[in-house]
Design an enzyme around this catalytic site. Structure first.
Site, PDB file in Angstrom:
ATOM      1  N   LYS A 146       1.047  -0.876   0.398  1.00 62.53           N
ATOM      2  CA  LYS A 146      -0.132   0.043  -0.214  1.00 62.53           C
ATOM      3  C   LYS A 146       0.857   1.464   0.357  1.00 62.53           C
ATOM      4  O   LYS A 146       2.198   1.349   0.571  1.00 62.53           O
ATOM      5  CB  LYS A 146      -0.595  -0.004   1.216  1.00 62.53           C
ATOM      6  CG  LYS A 146      -1.605   0.919   1.019  1.00 62.53           C
ATOM      7  CD  LYS A 146      -3.049   0.998   2.739  1.00 62.53           C
ATOM      8  CE  LYS A 146      -4.550   1.855   2.691  1.00 62.53           C
ATOM      9  NZ  LYS A 146      -4.709   1.364   3.874  1.00 62.53           N
ATOM     10  N   SER A 227      -9.331   1.498   3.755  1.00 62.85           N
ATOM     11  CA  SER A 227      -8.612   1.392   2.972  1.00 62.85           C
ATOM     12  C   SER A 227      -7.211   0.607   1.663  1.00 62.85           C
ATOM     13  O   SER A 227      -7.112   1.814   0.747  1.00 62.85           O
ATOM     14  CB  SER A 227      -8.247   3.452   3.482  1.00 62.85           C
ATOM     15  OG  SER A 227      -6.852   2.459   4.817  1.00 62.85           O
ATOM     16  N   SER A 251      -9.929  -1.769   7.539  1.00 63.76           N
ATOM     17  CA  SER A 251      -8.900  -1.439   6.487  1.00 63.76           C
ATOM     18  C   SER A 251      -8.044  -2.893   5.575  1.00 63.76           C
ATOM     19  O   SER A 251      -7.601  -2.707   4.076  1.00 63.76           O
ATOM     20  CB  SER A 251      -7.858  -0.615   6.189  1.00 63.76           C
ATOM     21  OG  SER A 251      -8.443   1.064   6.415  1.00 63.76           O
TER      22      SER A 251
END
Length: 595
Positions: A146, A227, A251
């Protein structure tokens, strides 16, 4: 927004090797009139362009063979066999994944940036293998991280924001350092919800100014979970073997279960957060998303451990197994000894009826395999701490008690934690939350720093403003909220639900699509693993069955998750991972639909 490595470097590497991989060729044969035949695409279907389908059928994105090895849905073990048998190299493997990225990323937008050095790294790892050196099960296996996980290389670390473009991290995040040492090949960085969803209360999940809108390959119009949206969608689309996500509250679990993946959210402190753009030091954790439990555990084994730069990891001393977590992988036969709890009133009642029906059919299959499942193993205080209206990290304030709210803690933590992170960066003028807020206002057209300007940032940056208002002051309300959230979810909540008639339960089984499940685990800092468990008939979106346990009980989660997965894969049940259908693959709506 996809940033590719230098074309000249790619040409050099291809020219210096005698490879031809499923359409990649290092040879330049002259065609008619001196034109290279590769410049004219005689057959664009089905690999270079998806065959046109309607909304019901979805798009067609088949994956070609990789040097005669089937890469679609391949496992780490299968790729290691192929590489050890010299049917495949890491170099060839990453080129096949590159082709998959070219095939799909214009549609799902999951790659923030590719590592400009990935070919050189692959070549080095191949040389090590040829010399008889293997670093373990991750040797030569490509992965993504990420874009809020820092690297000290040629890639950016921006949390999806233009504000941090050009900043230089002081070092690799500790989890990246460990994975590199384990032989994993960092292919690039995945898109995400900007600033990991901290900046807004009303936003398009998976959108960032720098990365654009990440979309799930199951339904490109719908919230793909966040996310860590790009991390989940990339693995689901077979763009990479596994990816790292971060979680403050949902997330990892959300994008995993909404992309038919295994998501492993570790105990806070098992994996270091050093070098990760933070939200809350009390809740942040880093974990893997993969297509199988075994692959997720291989990744977890490669990234956990004590790190002096993150004092939370010191708590794991004496609480982690010698030899890692892969030793706890098992099969369906183990279910004969399992005793699971179903906290029905606490969580299950919040799932829709169709999902309940499908999950209960899977539960029945687990019982048929010999497991005992006890209904009604509730959190004693669920009526107080579990929101009846869905995920709500300010539920304490909703009830009239800011001193019992998770958000009271997170707002303050973020103000302080982001300042500490920014203080170590080189080559940037962004040093505080105040600087970020002002940047978003100054660049309102791209960063949506004011409400109602940008379709992906409907509320502007109200989350940042709420944090800014606290000035990072840890007052009495803050400490009361922290104590309440931890006590009510730990010893007064999950700890009691995991005991039935004086005996410890193997795990709590819960519907992962119910956000209150991972919210309670987030406040407790406890681990969760989710398994693919079916898809919605109305949206085509997957949902998961999650297992919850107490802190440091990852061995239990590995054991029972792998046993349930083996049962799924060895039976004809439809309630398991299925391939994406690419519904509405040409639609580009922003915001995505929260359904």
């Amino acid at each position: 927004m996809l940033r590719f490595p230098c074309t000249a470097a790619l040409v050099f590497w291809l020219a210096s090797t005698s490879i031809a991989i499923s359409g990649f060729s290092a040879k330049n044969k002259g065609g008619t009139n001196g034109i290279n035949p590769s410049q004219v695409l005689e057959d664009p279907y089905p690999y270079e362009f998806p065959v046109l389908g309607n909304a019901t059928e979805g798009g067609k994105f088949p994956m070609p063979m990789c040097n005669r090895v089937k890469l679609e849905e391949a496992t780490i073990d299968q790729l290691q066999v192929a590489m050890n048998d010299r049917r495949l190299t890491s170099f060839q493997l990453v080129l096949c994944y590159l082709r998959r990225i070219w095939q799909t990323d214009e549609y799902i937008d999951v790659i923030m940036e590719l590592n400009p050095d990935f070919l050189e790294i692959a070549n080095t790892l191949d040389e090590e293998r040829a010399a008889g050196k293997s670093r373990g099960p991750l040797h030569g296996i490509p992965f993504l991280i990420k874009d809020n996980i820092a690297t000290r290389d040629k890639m950016e670390t921006t949390a999806g924001s233009w504000a941090l473009l050009g900043s230089v991290a002081p070092r690799d995040a500790h989890v990246v350092k460990l994975l590199r040492e384990a032989g994993a090949l960092l292919l690039g960085k995945a898109t995400l919800s900007e600033w990991a969803d901290m900046r807004n209360s009303n936003y398009s999940e998976g959108y960032s100014a720098r990365g654009g809108q990440a979309r799930s390959p199951y339904n490109l119009t719908v919230n793909g979970g966040g996310s860590s949206t790009g991390s989940g969608a990339a693995v689901a689309a077979n763009v990479v073997m596994f990816a790292l996500g971060t979680e403050t509250d949902g997330s990892i679990i959300s994008p995993a279960e909404r992309n038919a993946l295994v998501g492993f959210k570790p105990t806070v402190g098992l994996t270091s957060r050093a070098g990760v753009i933070p939200e809350s030091s009390h809740q942040d954790t880093v974990g893997p998303l993969a297509r199988t439990v075994r692959d997720a555990v291989y990744a977890l084994d490669g990234m956990y451990g004590i790190d002096p730069r993150d004092n939370y990891t010191l708590a794991q001393k004496g609480k982690t197994p010698a030899g890692g977590y892969a030793q706890f992988l098992t099969n369906k036969d183990a279910l004969k000894d399992a005793v699971f709890g179903l906290p029905w009133k606490s969580f299950w009642v919040h799932a829709d009826k169709a999902m309940q029906t499908k999950l209960l059919e899977l539960i029945a299959l687990i019982e048929e395999a010999g497991a005992t499942v006890i209904n009604g193993t509730e959190l004693p205080n669920y009526e107080t701490i579990v929101s009846p209206d869905g995920w709500n990290w300010d539920y304490g304030t909703t009830r009239g008690f800011a001193n019992e709210s998770e958000y009271t803690v997170v707002k303050v933590d973020f103000y302080n934690d982001i300042k500490r992170y920014l203080s170590e960066l080189e080559n940037t003028s962004i040093r505080s939350l105040e600087d970020i807020v002002q940047y978003n206002v100054n660049n309102v057209g791209t960063e949506g720093g004011l409400p109602g300007i940008h379709p992906a940032f409907g509320s502007g940056q109200d989350g940042f403003l709420a944090s800014l208002e606290t000035k990072g002051i840890m007052d009495e309300t803050y400490y009361q909220a922290l104590a309440f959230c931890q006590r009510s979810t730990r010893e007064e909540g999950l700890d009691k639900a995991l005991i039935h008639n004086g005996k410890k339960l193997s795990a709590l089984l819960v519907p992962a699509d119910v956000g209150q499940t991972y919210q309670i685990a987030a406040q407790a800092g406890y681990p969760v693993v989710t398994l693919p468990a079916g898809t919605s008939e109305s949206t085509g979106m997957p949902f998961g069955l999650a297992l919850m346990q107490k802190a440091w009980e990852e061995p239990e989660l590995v054991k029972w998750a792998s046993a349930i997965e083996d049962l799924q894969l060895s039976s004809d049940t439809p309630y398991k991972r299925t391939l994406p259908r690419w519904y509405e693959y040409r639609t580009k709506n922003i915001p995505v639909l929260n359904i």
